[in-house]
Design a protein around this motif. Sequence first.
Motif, short mmCIF file in Angstrom:
data_model
loop_
_atom_site.label_atom_id
_atom_site.label_comp_id
_atom_site.label_asym_id
_atom_site.label_seq_id
_atom_site.Cartn_x
_atom_site.Cartn_y
_atom_site.Cartn_z
N ASP A 7 -8.74 -80.62 -5.03
CA ASP A 7 -8.65 -81.74 -4.74
C ASP A 7 -8.11 -82.09 -3.19
O ASP A 7 -8.04 -83.01 -2.80
CB ASP A 7 -7.74 -82.47 -5.73
N TYR A 8 -7.35 -80.84 -2.84
CA TYR A 8 -6.71 -80.80 -1.77
C TYR A 8 -7.46 -81.45 -0.51
O TYR A 8 -6.70 -82.37 0.13
CB TYR A 8 -6.01 -79.31 -1.25
N PRO A 9 -8.55 -81.02 -0.13
CA PRO A 9 -9.14 -81.55 1.03
C PRO A 9 -9.49 -82.98 1.31
O PRO A 9 -9.13 -83.58 2.37
CB PRO A 9 -10.50 -80.85 1.09
N TRP A 10 -9.92 -83.73 0.14
CA TRP A 10 -10.02 -85.30 0.24
C TRP A 10 -8.58 -86.03 0.03
O TRP A 10 -8.59 -87.02 0.69
CB TRP A 10 -11.02 -85.87 -0.84
N LEU A 11 -7.65 -85.36 -0.37
CA LEU A 11 -6.29 -85.84 -0.79
C LEU A 11 -5.47 -85.83 0.80
O LEU A 11 -4.83 -86.99 1.07
CB LEU A 11 -5.27 -85.09 -1.74
N GLU B 249 -6.63 -86.22 3.56
CA GLU B 249 -7.36 -87.02 4.37
C GLU B 249 -6.69 -88.44 4.61
O GLU B 249 -6.64 -89.17 5.60
CB GLU B 249 -8.77 -87.66 4.15
N SER B 250 -5.51 -88.48 3.59
CA SER B 250 -4.70 -89.88 3.44
C SER B 250 -3.36 -89.33 3.72
O SER B 250 -2.90 -88.38 3.54
CB SER B 250 -4.82 -90.67 2.29
N TRP C 200 0.14 -89.66 2.15
CA TRP C 200 0.87 -89.93 0.78
C TRP C 200 2.25 -89.88 0.90
O TRP C 200 2.78 -89.30 1.92
CB TRP C 200 0.26 -88.82 -0.18
N GLU D 283 -6.06 -91.78 -8.89
CA GLU D 283 -7.34 -91.30 -8.06
C GLU D 283 -7.74 -89.98 -8.50
O GLU D 283 -9.13 -90.02 -8.26
CB GLU D 283 -6.83 -91.15 -6.54
N ILE D 284 -7.04 -89.11 -8.58
CA ILE D 284 -7.40 -87.60 -9.17
C ILE D 284 -8.40 -88.05 -10.25
O ILE D 284 -9.48 -87.48 -10.68
CB ILE D 284 -6.29 -86.80 -9.16
N ARG E 203 -11.73 -89.17 -10.24
CA ARG E 203 -12.80 -88.37 -9.82
C ARG E 203 -12.92 -87.23 -11.07
O ARG E 203 -14.10 -86.94 -11.25
CB ARG E 203 -12.44 -87.53 -8.38
#
Length: 147
Positions: free
Chosen positions: A30-34, A36-37, A39, A69-70, A73
Amino acid sequence: MNLPDLAGTPWRAIILSEREGVWCLVDAIDYPWLVESNWNVWHSGRARWQLYAKRNVGVSRATVRMHREILKRADPRPEAEIARLVGDHRNRCTLDNRRANLRWTDHATNAANSGAFGSAPSVELVTAQLLAQLRREQPAILEDVPF
């Protein structure tokens, strides 16, 4: 801020507040898409000692919580169902956002999983336990990782 070295593990750390020294634990998948924002940390309104990873979106600055969000997905559900459900942290550590620690549940089950003030493990303790378990199960992976 001292973050654990999670290189070579299935987890990553995301800094939420450098000033407060707050970070959360997520799965490497999950790290790469997280990241991108942006937090940051949210102090729960009902229990100021509970910390959550969140971000704000849109003109209204609506709050989006990382664990939800996690879950969207990892365990997708229809929007109508998601609106009725709560994202629960199984171990009660609200900064442990690994998929294995998250589940969709109803409000009653979520409330039953709450504990007394300060009874939830810290993200530092959870991470130390995970690293110790990984070292026991796969010692070659963490040969050079201090903890």
